[in-house]
Enzyme design. Structure first.
Site, PDB file in Angstrom:
ATOM      1  N   LYS A 107      -4.789 -25.474  20.357  1.00  0.00           N
ATOM      2  CA  LYS A 107      -6.167 -24.755  20.828  1.00  0.00           C
ATOM      3  C   LYS A 107      -6.376 -25.335  22.166  1.00  0.00           C
ATOM      4  O   LYS A 107      -6.679 -26.444  22.593  1.00  0.00           O
ATOM      5  CB  LYS A 107      -7.202 -25.163  19.899  1.00  0.00           C
ATOM      6  CG  LYS A 107      -8.579 -24.784  20.261  1.00  0.00           C
ATOM      7  CD  LYS A 107      -9.707 -24.945  19.257  1.00  0.00           C
ATOM      8  CE  LYS A 107     -11.100 -24.904  19.780  1.00  0.00           C
ATOM      9  NZ  LYS A 107     -12.411 -25.101  18.814  1.00  0.00           N
TER      10      LYS A 107
ATOM     11  N   ASP B  20     -16.025 -25.764  25.563  1.00  0.00           N
ATOM     12  CA  ASP B  20     -16.934 -24.941  24.441  1.00  0.00           C
ATOM     13  C   ASP B  20     -18.380 -25.119  24.385  1.00  0.00           C
ATOM     14  O   ASP B  20     -18.805 -26.418  23.881  1.00  0.00           O
ATOM     15  CB  ASP B  20     -16.273 -25.435  22.901  1.00  0.00           C
ATOM     16  CG  ASP B  20     -16.966 -24.760  21.907  1.00  0.00           C
ATOM     17  OD1 ASP B  20     -17.581 -23.609  22.190  1.00  0.00           O
ATOM     18  OD2 ASP B  20     -16.688 -25.207  20.985  1.00  0.00           O
TER      19      ASP B  20
ATOM     20  N   LYS C 110     -24.603 -24.526  21.887  1.00  0.00           N
ATOM     21  CA  LYS C 110     -24.507 -25.943  21.134  1.00  0.00           C
ATOM     22  C   LYS C 110     -25.983 -26.605  21.843  1.00  0.00           C
ATOM     23  O   LYS C 110     -26.125 -26.360  22.984  1.00  0.00           O
ATOM     24  CB  LYS C 110     -23.415 -26.659  21.382  1.00  0.00           C
ATOM     25  CG  LYS C 110     -22.169 -26.202  20.723  1.00  0.00           C
ATOM     26  CD  LYS C 110     -21.231 -27.142  20.998  1.00  0.00           C
ATOM     27  CE  LYS C 110     -19.684 -26.676  20.604  1.00  0.00           C
ATOM     28  NZ  LYS C 110     -19.586 -26.855  18.990  1.00  0.00           N
TER      29      LYS C 110
ATOM     30  N   ASP D 116     -12.328 -29.967  23.937  1.00  0.00           N
ATOM     31  CA  ASP D 116     -11.968 -28.898  22.842  1.00  0.00           C
ATOM     32  C   ASP D 116     -10.673 -28.272  23.250  1.00  0.00           C
ATOM     33  O   ASP D 116      -9.766 -27.373  22.603  1.00  0.00           O
ATOM     34  CB  ASP D 116     -13.042 -27.822  22.961  1.00  0.00           C
ATOM     35  CG  ASP D 116     -12.968 -27.464  21.772  1.00  0.00           C
ATOM     36  OD1 ASP D 116     -12.708 -27.900  20.434  1.00  0.00           O
ATOM     37  OD2 ASP D 116     -13.887 -25.923  21.336  1.00  0.00           O
TER      38      ASP D 116
ATOM     39  N   ASP E  39     -19.737 -19.699  18.150  1.00  0.00           N
ATOM     40  CA  ASP E  39     -19.273 -21.025  18.267  1.00  0.00           C
ATOM     41  C   ASP E  39     -18.114 -21.382  17.300  1.00  0.00           C
ATOM     42  O   ASP E  39     -17.343 -22.278  17.500  1.00  0.00           O
ATOM     43  CB  ASP E  39     -20.386 -22.230  17.789  1.00  0.00           C
ATOM     44  CG  ASP E  39     -20.049 -23.285  18.332  1.00  0.00           C
ATOM     45  OD1 ASP E  39     -19.211 -23.686  19.092  1.00  0.00           O
ATOM     46  OD2 ASP E  39     -20.910 -24.391  18.023  1.00  0.00           O
TER      47      ASP E  39
ATOM     48  N   GLU F 122     -15.281 -20.080  17.953  1.00  0.00           N
ATOM     49  CA  GLU F 122     -14.347 -19.520  18.801  1.00  0.00           C
ATOM     50  C   GLU F 122     -12.862 -19.844  18.596  1.00  0.00           C
ATOM     51  O   GLU F 122     -11.973 -19.130  18.896  1.00  0.00           O
ATOM     52  CB  GLU F 122     -14.709 -19.569  20.130  1.00  0.00           C
ATOM     53  CG  GLU F 122     -14.605 -20.772  20.886  1.00  0.00           C
ATOM     54  CD  GLU F 122     -14.688 -22.210  20.126  1.00  0.00           C
ATOM     55  OE1 GLU F 122     -15.784 -22.161  19.451  1.00  0.00           O
ATOM     56  OE2 GLU F 122     -14.204 -23.257  20.305  1.00  0.00           O
TER      57      GLU F 122
ATOM     58  N   ARG G 141     -10.920 -20.530  15.974  1.00  0.00           N
ATOM     59  CA  ARG G 141     -10.101 -19.631  15.084  1.00  0.00           C
ATOM     60  C   ARG G 141      -9.850 -18.280  15.750  1.00  0.00           C
ATOM     61  O   ARG G 141      -8.771 -17.876  15.313  1.00  0.00           O
ATOM     62  CB  ARG G 141     -10.768 -19.610  13.752  1.00  0.00           C
ATOM     63  CG  ARG G 141     -12.240 -19.082  14.042  1.00  0.00           C
ATOM     64  CD  ARG G 141     -13.082 -19.566  12.695  1.00  0.00           C
ATOM     65  NE  ARG G 141     -13.575 -20.843  12.777  1.00  0.00           N
ATOM     66  CZ  ARG G 141     -14.605 -21.260  11.790  1.00  0.00           C
ATOM     67  NH1 ARG G 141     -15.020 -20.629  10.917  1.00  0.00           N
ATOM     68  NH2 ARG G 141     -14.868 -22.520  12.069  1.00  0.00           N
TER      69      ARG G 141
HETATM   70  N1  BES Z   1     -15.006 -27.009  18.891  1.00  0.00           N
HETATM   71  C1  BES Z   1     -15.719 -26.967  17.722  1.00  0.00           C
HETATM   72  C2  BES Z   1     -15.596 -28.193  16.732  1.00  0.00           C
HETATM   73  C3  BES Z   1     -15.580 -29.669  17.221  1.00  0.00           C
HETATM   74  C4  BES Z   1     -16.740 -30.336  16.690  1.00  0.00           C
HETATM   75  C5  BES Z   1     -14.682 -30.372  17.880  1.00  0.00           C
HETATM   76  C6  BES Z   1     -16.844 -31.647  17.009  1.00  0.00           C
HETATM   77  C7  BES Z   1     -14.786 -31.600  18.086  1.00  0.00           C
HETATM   78  C8  BES Z   1     -16.028 -32.292  17.672  1.00  0.00           C
HETATM   79  C9  BES Z   1     -15.673 -25.600  17.141  1.00  0.00           C
HETATM   80  O1  BES Z   1     -15.390 -24.783  18.234  1.00  0.00           O
HETATM   81  C10 BES Z   1     -16.966 -25.455  16.582  1.00  0.00           C
HETATM   82  O2  BES Z   1     -17.847 -25.286  17.193  1.00  0.00           O
HETATM   83  N2  BES Z   1     -16.865 -25.212  15.133  1.00  0.00           N
HETATM   84  C11 BES Z   1     -18.149 -25.015  14.673  1.00  0.00           C
HETATM   85  C12 BES Z   1     -17.836 -24.038  13.490  1.00  0.00           C
HETATM   86  C13 BES Z   1     -19.230 -23.270  12.918  1.00  0.00           C
HETATM   87  C14 BES Z   1     -19.945 -22.442  13.990  1.00  0.00           C
HETATM   88  C15 BES Z   1     -18.623 -22.381  11.844  1.00  0.00           C
HETATM   89  C16 BES Z   1     -18.643 -26.135  13.797  1.00  0.00           C
HETATM   90  O3  BES Z   1     -17.618 -26.726  13.320  1.00  0.00           O
HETATM   91  O4  BES Z   1     -19.742 -26.498  13.719  1.00  0.00           O
HETATM   92 ZN    ZN Z   2     -14.407 -25.075  19.734  1.00  0.00          ZN
HETATM   93 MN    MN Z   3     -16.936 -23.847  19.110  1.00  0.00          MN
END
Ligand code: BES
Ligand code: ZN
Ligand code: MN
Length: 490
Positions: free
Chosen positions: A252, A257, A264, A275, A334, A336, A338
């Site tokens: 990834k 992000d 966020k 990220d 967010d 994104e 996946r």
């Molecule tokens: N890049 C983030 C996940 C992340 C969080 C990586 C903390 C490193 C540290 C990912 O893209 C994300 O934002 N995931 C969301 C998904 C949700 C919106 C379903 C999450 O985990 O909150």
């Molecule tokens: Zn992300």
């Molecule tokens: Mn995200």
């Protein structure tokens, strides 16, 4: 840093910092040193109540002679790679503080390939710090570096393998630490091209137009809200006839992000330059695959994009079509990673690899479930889980398997208006994301997913892990590949 083996039977000590690793209840390593030194070390140890607990360091400055040091290995037992890696790391940290450029490290037993490899890795990993953009204060001494690690009676091939693995991971750290104003999808692609040229890898980069034309609307959409358009990066190592099998690594590569329209909040946006850590680990691993000249055909695939809000950004409610034809309803912009990986996994499936492994900073859920020091492992293939858990045990990068057989949870992937929805209930979020990814892997391909959210970054310095981005996953992937290549030292 240069790492080399040295015979200590010669009784010469060409170093500035001489370190002996000892078990907590058995200091027999000291017998390999000169008696005068042994006596002085023992008496200092007594004064300081030094025991030799795992990672415990004792320093004895010796004017006009090398500084003497001891590092603990914990209770006596069969020596494993991670114990030696930690000890070598502590010793290099101590030598950095003591400003000793040439370190000689003595273990309680003659280290073979594996322990020599681990010592080199620990030394290189512990010597890392990210200082590129940082000035030094007036009263701050210039940065000091350890020049050489000499391993007493070490195995030269093991040391060189460890040096390649340690350097690769340090490279992944360097790249992940670069901010979003420096590393964009295009500059990441440029970096991949440069690395490929230096390493003799093939490299193809697809721009946003090509991505769209290949039917990768998910990856394309994630990147379209940013001025810095997405890229698909394809690296490959092809050793010809020597290749035992084909393996694909997918990373990834979100160069930043922000969350997109589901933006966020401040605290959660910090560290999102990292990220792209999965991509960094894949790129670093690819350079090591070439340096090791592994007899495997290895493909490194990176979905690079910047997730930004804006007039062109993709939205909640949008319906996108991935490369394999499946449609995806956007619940949350967010989620994104996946989407980015979905299309890259389709592309990787078309290569028909024997193993397809992806690594991603995918979910906050995984971080909450496992904490700061363990990554999540997801695979429906038990053999692959076993092999990756073994690679993780050897690398010291902790992984823990999650269940992939919860068919009620899987039902949550269903959308009312499309084939799939990109996010659902918060509960089991890391498994939901992994199950979503699985929809884009061609049936019959052995696939595993590593969620490194949480382990990608460290708030503190400990062991051989620096503050900042860790390069997590680089060595575990390489351990796995070394094993598939039948290279385990013998
Ligand atoms: N890049 C983030 C996940 C992340 C969080 C990586 C903390 C490193 C540290 C990912 O893209 C994300 O934002 N995931 C969301 C998904 C949700 C919106 C379903 C999450 O985990 O909150
Ligand atoms: Zn992300
Ligand atoms: Mn995200």
């Amino acid at each position: 840093m240069e790492v080399r083996a040295i015979e200590i039977t010669l009784g010469s000590w060409p170093c500035d910092f001489l370190a002996a690793a000892v078990f907590e209840d058995d200091w027999s390593t000291l017998e390999r040193l000169e008696t005068g030194w042994t006596e002085r070390l023992k008496s200092l140890a007594e004064k300081r109540a030094y025991k030799g607990k795992a990672g415990e360091v004792l320093i004895l400055p010796m004017p006009g002679e090398p500084t003497l040091a001891m590092v603990g290995l914990g209770k006596r037992g069969p020596l494993g790679q991670e114990t030696v890696r930690q000890a070598a790391g502590e010793i290099v940290r101590a030598a950095l503080r003591d400003r000793g450029p040439r370190v000689l490290f003595v273990l309680p037993e003659t280290p073979g390939w594996a322990l020599s490899k681990a010592a080199a890795e620990g030394a290189l990993l512990a010597s890392y710090s990210f200082e590129k953009y940082r000035g030094r204060g007036e009263d701050e001494p210039p940065r000091f570096e350890v020049e050489t690690l000499l391993l007493a009676d070490g195995d030269e091939a093991g040391l060189q393998t460890g040096a390649i693995l340690g350097e690769a991971q340090n490279y992944a750290r360097d790249l992940a630490n670069e901010p979003g104003n420096v590393i964009t999808p295009e500059s990441l692609a440029e970096t991949a091209r440069r690395v490929s040229e230096e390493s003799g890898l093939e490299c193809t980069v697809f721009d946003d137009e090509a991505i769209r034309q290949m039917g990768m609307e998910a990856l394309w959409s994630v990147g379209k809200g940013s001025k810095n358009k997405p890229r698909l990066i394809h690296l490959s190592w092809k050793p010809g006839e020597a290749a035992r099998e084909r393996i694909a690594l997918v990373g990834k590569g979100l160069t930043f992000d922000s969350g997109g329209l589901n933006i966020k909040t401040g605290d959660f946006m910090r560290t999102m330059k990292g990220d792209k850590s999965g991509a960094c680990a894949v790129l670093a691993a690819m350079s090591a695959v070439s340096a090791l000249r592994l007899p495997l055909e290895v493909h490194g695939l990176i979905g690079a994009a910047e997730n930004m809000p804006g007039g062109d950004a993709y939205r909640p409610d949008d319906i996108l079509r991935a490369k394999n034809g499946k449609t995806i309803e956007i619940d949350n912009t967010d989620a994104e990673g996946r989407l980015t990986l979905a299309d890259v996994l389709c592309y990787a499936s078309d290569l028909e690899p024997a193993v397809l492994l992806d690594i991603a900073t995918l979910t906050g859920s995984c971080h909450i479930a496992l904490g700061d020091y363990t990554g999540g492992l997801f695979s429906p293939d038990e053999t692959l889980v076993d092999q990756l858990m073994e690679a993780s045990r050897l690398s010291g990068e902790r992984l823990w398997p999650f269940p992939m057989d919860d068919e009620r949870l899987r039902k949550k992937l269903k959308s009312d208006v499309a084939d799939l929805v990109n996010a659902g209930s918060r509960y089991g979020g890391a498994i939901f994301a992994a199950m979503f990814l699985q929809e884009f892997v061609k049936k019959g391909i052995a696939w595993a997913h590593i969620d490194m959210a949480g382990t990608d970054h460290s708030k503190e310095e400990y062991g051989y892990v620096p503050k900042g981005f860790t390069g997590f996953g680089t060595r575990t992937m390489l351990e796995f590949l070394l094993n598939r290549a039948g290279r385990t030292g013998a």
